[in-house]
Scaffold this motif. Sequence first.
Motif, PDB file in Angstrom:
ATOM      1  N   LEU A   1       0.825  -1.211   0.000  1.00 28.16           N
ATOM      2  CA  LEU A   1       0.000   0.000   0.000  1.00 28.16           C
ATOM      3  C   LEU A   1       0.860   1.263   0.000  1.00 28.16           C
ATOM      4  N   TYR A   2       1.895   1.273   0.825  1.00 31.85           N
ATOM      5  CA  TYR A   2       2.699   2.487   0.993  1.00 31.85           C
ATOM      6  C   TYR A   2       3.907   2.557   0.057  1.00 31.85           C
ATOM      7  N   GLY A   3       4.427   1.427  -0.357  1.00 32.78           N
ATOM      8  CA  GLY A   3       5.686   1.444  -1.088  1.00 32.78           C
ATOM      9  C   GLY A   3       6.845   1.790  -0.165  1.00 32.78           C
TER      10      GLY A   3
ATOM     11  N   LYS B   1       7.964   8.429   4.417  1.00 33.64           N
ATOM     12  CA  LYS B   1       6.598   8.725   4.867  1.00 33.64           C
ATOM     13  C   LYS B   1       5.858   7.445   5.236  1.00 33.64           C
TER      14      LYS B   1
ATOM     15  N   GLY C   1      11.911   4.733  -3.206  1.00 30.41           N
ATOM     16  CA  GLY C   1      11.731   5.601  -2.037  1.00 30.41           C
ATOM     17  C   GLY C   1      10.749   6.705  -2.369  1.00 30.41           C
TER      18      GLY C   1
ATOM     19  N   LEU D   1       9.623  10.068  -3.814  1.00 32.50           N
ATOM     20  CA  LEU D   1      10.063  10.874  -4.952  1.00 32.50           C
ATOM     21  C   LEU D   1      10.755  12.160  -4.506  1.00 32.50           C
TER      22      LEU D   1
ATOM     23  N   VAL E   1      12.938   7.568 -10.105  1.00 31.41           N
ATOM     24  CA  VAL E   1      12.494   6.998  -8.846  1.00 31.41           C
ATOM     25  C   VAL E   1      11.496   5.890  -9.184  1.00 31.41           C
TER      26      VAL E   1
ATOM     27  N   ALA F   1       8.944   2.588  -8.220  1.00 28.76           N
ATOM     28  CA  ALA F   1       8.040   2.136  -7.154  1.00 28.76           C
ATOM     29  C   ALA F   1       8.630   0.928  -6.443  1.00 28.76           C
TER      30      ALA F   1
ATOM     31  N   LYS G   1       9.896  -1.586 -17.251  1.00 31.97           N
ATOM     32  CA  LYS G   1       9.306  -0.264 -17.495  1.00 31.97           C
ATOM     33  C   LYS G   1      10.394   0.790 -17.681  1.00 31.97           C
TER      34      LYS G   1
ATOM     35  N   LEU H   1      -6.026   5.249  -0.346  1.00 35.90           N
ATOM     36  CA  LEU H   1      -5.063   4.577  -1.230  1.00 35.90           C
ATOM     37  C   LEU H   1      -5.687   3.412  -2.000  1.00 35.90           C
TER      38      LEU H   1
ATOM     39  N   GLY I   1       2.209  13.441  -6.835  1.00 32.61           N
ATOM     40  CA  GLY I   1       1.585  12.572  -5.829  1.00 32.61           C
ATOM     41  C   GLY I   1       2.546  11.469  -5.440  1.00 32.61           C
ATOM     42  N   ASP I   2       2.022  10.463  -4.744  1.00 31.75           N
ATOM     43  CA  ASP I   2       2.847   9.318  -4.358  1.00 31.75           C
ATOM     44  C   ASP I   2       3.079   8.420  -5.570  1.00 31.75           C
ATOM     45  N   LEU I   3       4.341   8.106  -5.786  1.00 34.35           N
ATOM     46  CA  LEU I   3       4.748   7.298  -6.935  1.00 34.35           C
ATOM     47  C   LEU I   3       3.944   6.008  -7.060  1.00 34.35           C
ATOM     48  N   LYS I   4       3.948   5.229  -5.996  1.00 31.73           N
ATOM     49  CA  LYS I   4       3.315   3.915  -6.034  1.00 31.73           C
ATOM     50  C   LYS I   4       1.803   4.048  -6.224  1.00 31.73           C
TER      51      LYS I   4
ATOM     52  N   GLN J   1       1.012   4.967  -9.872  1.00 32.86           N
ATOM     53  CA  GLN J   1       1.191   3.806 -10.759  1.00 32.86           C
ATOM     54  C   GLN J   1       0.044   2.818 -10.566  1.00 32.86           C
TER      55      GLN J   1
ATOM     56  N   VAL K   1       5.936  10.611 -12.729  1.00 30.37           N
ATOM     57  CA  VAL K   1       5.454  11.177 -11.478  1.00 30.37           C
ATOM     58  C   VAL K   1       6.433  12.284 -11.086  1.00 30.37           C
TER      59      VAL K   1
END
Lengths: 229, 229
Positions: A55-57, A61, A124, A126, A147, A149, A158, B95, B124-127, B130, B147
Amino acid sequence: MNLKVVAFDADDTLFVNEPYFQETEEKFCALMQDYLSHQGLSQELFKTEIANLDLYGYGIKGYTLSMIEAAITLSNHTLSVETIEKIIQYGKELLQKPIELLEGVEETLQALHGKYKLIVATKGDLKDQQRKLHDSGLGHYFHHIEVMADKQVVNYEKLLKRLEINADEFFMIGNSLKSDVLPVLALGGYAVHVPYHTNWEHEKIAHQVVHPNFRTLNKITEVIPILVQ
Amino acid sequence: MNLKVVAFDADDTLFVNEPYFQETEEKFCALMQDYLSHQGLSQELFKTEIANLDLYGYGIKGYTLSMIEAAITLSNHTLSVETIEKIIQYGKELLQKPIELLEGVEETLQALHGKYKLIVATKGDLKDQQRKLHDSGLGHYFHHIEVMADKQVVNYEKLLKRLEINADEFFMIGNSLKSDVLPVLALGGYAVHVPYHTNWEHEKIAHQVVHPNFRTLNKITEVIPILVQ
């Protein structure tokens, strides 16, 4: 080799990272010492981090949110607000750590600059990764920072697509066999491992790597004679 | 126009986003209603978000940390652990929101696909970004997703460098004049604005935009006759 892009991992390859996380974990364990042993606290935090990874990667944070969540669980929901405020503060401090370049990094970048497209390939947060690269003073050596994911095969696929190159035109330099070496070799690229003295539990692998496109180096500068004839 | 890359903003341009944040803010205000009026709570949360923006950047994880921090401040440090757990849960729900495509998006992508390099350019958040693109089912229309840490002129400069194109080869489509239009025009690129019915306070600008490289559209499909002769 017909290389076009040489990619550097950032954390613990270009500059110090894992020791800062370990220092934060020490502070977390000191803060929570009334609840469990150091080892028990570390285990619970690690368990929470891994459970939240999907969920968070990666990044500070998500790590901070996992520290708060683990602390609440560990205290059996009796945690004080002051403790949570301290954890938020630890996260903010981690986001502002000074950049300490690792030995030989600048010499290596100077030697390779202009001969290949140099990029940073890291995971990490971004904004945090861009801040660190900026503060490192190394930004001008790199075409850009990627950066990612995660650093699994699909993420490198990718990356190669984005760079519009084939795997055998890609050379990766990093401190993690799991993240920087194995997926790149699986795709047909080249990789070198520059071990750092400490590694996050999640990055460890149990077996040896033997592959014609792979070497382990003692120092990052040893990549210069491999890449510059 | 001699365009090479057509870039789409993601949130509230390709799919619904801001209403989900507003829904979360409603839940936050309901949770904290004993402490302050709805408006007072919203203001304190916004203030905390902006104060943390330099450190956290955009995205749901930073937003969640800011909600926790604002709640602690608003409660004068008397908040219950249960309330903090609920806020963490709100972040996790955010999320995992379903992806709701906006009208005309798929038709537009079908019409432009193969004629330009199409990319997503979002912050936003990378993960999270995506994940949303993947879940949208639109991924195959795009060469890749970029991103960005922010969408100021300097961030678009970096983007163009990474894409190895000039500003006048770049066309941006988005719902934010501040983030998707003004910095692109400042660099000499092209932009269209496709307004969405709601906008985050931080994205609002007070003046009109008039520029030869710019148009406001009523619907995203109106970009098709501009880009496909």
